[in-house]
Design an enzyme around this catalytic site. Structure first.
Site, PDB file in Angstrom:
ATOM      1  N   CYS A  90       0.969  15.626  56.186  1.00  0.00           N
ATOM      2  CA  CYS A  90       1.095  17.063  56.449  1.00  0.00           C
ATOM      3  C   CYS A  90       2.188  17.681  55.572  1.00  0.00           C
ATOM      4  CB  CYS A  90       1.305  17.310  57.938  1.00  0.00           C
ATOM      5  SG  CYS A  90       0.846  18.975  58.410  1.00  0.00           S
ATOM      6  N   HIS A 182      -1.986  14.000  61.068  1.00  0.00           N
ATOM      7  CA  HIS A 182      -0.822  13.274  61.616  1.00  0.00           C
ATOM      8  C   HIS A 182      -1.235  11.972  62.301  1.00  0.00           C
ATOM      9  CE1 HIS A 182       2.402  16.385  61.408  1.00  0.00           C
ATOM     10  NE2 HIS A 182       1.386  17.219  61.404  1.00  0.00           N
ATOM     11  N   GLU A 184       0.479   9.509  62.993  1.00  0.00           N
ATOM     12  CA  GLU A 184       1.565   8.997  63.839  1.00  0.00           C
ATOM     13  C   GLU A 184       1.500   9.570  65.262  1.00  0.00           C
ATOM     14  OE1 GLU A 184       1.698  11.196  61.590  1.00  0.00           O
ATOM     15  OE2 GLU A 184       3.051  12.822  62.125  1.00  0.00           O
TER      16      GLU A 184
HETATM   17  N1  GLN Z   1       2.900  24.078  57.999  1.00  0.00           N
HETATM   18  C1  GLN Z   1       3.891  23.102  57.662  1.00  0.00           C
HETATM   19  C2  GLN Z   1       4.416  23.292  56.256  1.00  0.00           C
HETATM   20  O1  GLN Z   1       3.911  24.074  55.540  1.00  0.00           O
HETATM   21  C3  GLN Z   1       3.368  21.695  57.812  1.00  0.00           C
HETATM   22  C4  GLN Z   1       3.066  21.413  59.248  1.00  0.00           C
HETATM   23  C5  GLN Z   1       3.172  19.980  59.619  1.00  0.00           C
HETATM   24  O2  GLN Z   1       3.763  19.155  58.928  1.00  0.00           O
HETATM   25  N2  GLN Z   1       2.642  19.680  60.775  1.00  0.00           N
HETATM   26  O3  GLN Z   1       5.333  22.642  55.859  1.00  0.00           O
END
Ligand code: GLN
Length: 210
Positions: A90, A182, A184
């Site tokens: 992410c 994610h 995890e």
């Molecule tokens: N929206 C977040 C970003 O741009 C990422 C979100 C996340 O890691 N769950 O950094």
């Protein structure tokens, strides 16, 4: 440094999780559940000690700012150039990308991908999906939270997974792995096991650690 027992013929690689911000604790627990050794990485010495690194989810603007504030940005780029396996989940995937939409400072820029931040907009803040992932036999139940998508993958990038609408949510380039979701946060450890294998295949454990 502890010495291992004679029966311990397969030394376990030491993995790190960048622990400046975000859900690093969940990644440590997931790696340990896979039988790996895992440590939090906040210092240069810790960065140099690990043989693989996870950059967790969180807020990419904050992680980028803290990498610079902790003097880790350039050393991390250097270690990646030298072959350190890194998995970004992410916000971590955003950090790995060579190009990012709407990031107010430069990412690590190690992978030949373009990532769009917050690609699902405000209406769909988070969602879950069962994904086919290359390398896994069964679908993977993936949790997306304010997730990015990969809107361009360079010629050397292997696309590992797409949403049903075709958008890319997992990719690998050599020793670098990026997932928009994610792993995890669920009990399925197959993605962590895959990354542990990537690290073991790429980094022989130095003799003094055996
Ligand atoms: N929206 C977040 C970003 O741009 C990422 C979100 C996340 O890691 N769950 O950094």
């Amino acid at each position: 440094m502890t010495s291992s027992s004679p029966s311990d013929t397969a030394p376990r690689a030491l993995l790190g999780v960048l622990a400046l911000q975000g859900d690093f604790a969940e990644h440590i627990a997931a790696l340990e559940a896979c039988g790996a050794r895992a440590v939090e990485v906040r210092t240069l010495a810790q960065l140099h000690a690990v043989e693989g690194l996870i950059i967790p989810g969180g807020e990419s603007t904050t992680i980028a700012r803290l990498l610079i504030a902790f003097d880790l940005m350039e050393p991390l780029r250097q270690r990646i150039r030298e072959g350190l396996p890194v998995w970004g989940t992410c916000a971590g995937a955003i950090m790995l990308a060579s190009e990012v939409t709407n990031l107010d400072r430069p990412p690590i820029a190690a992978m030949d991908i373009t990532v769009e931040r917050n690609a699902f907009g405000r209406q769909i803040d988070s969602f879950e999906a069962d994904l086919e992932i290359r390398g896994l036999d069964e679908p993977f139940h993936a949790v997306f939270i304010r997730a990015p998508v990969i809107i361009r993958a360079g010629a050397g990038v292997e696309v590992l997974s797409r949403l049903p609408d075709g958008r890319i949510v997992a990719a690998r380039e050599g020793r670098l792995l990026a997932t928009a979701f994610h792993p995890e946060l669920t009990a399925d450890r197959r993605m962590h096991a895959l990354f542990v294998r990537m690290v073991q295949e790429s980094a022989p454990v130095p003799a003094e650690r055996r």
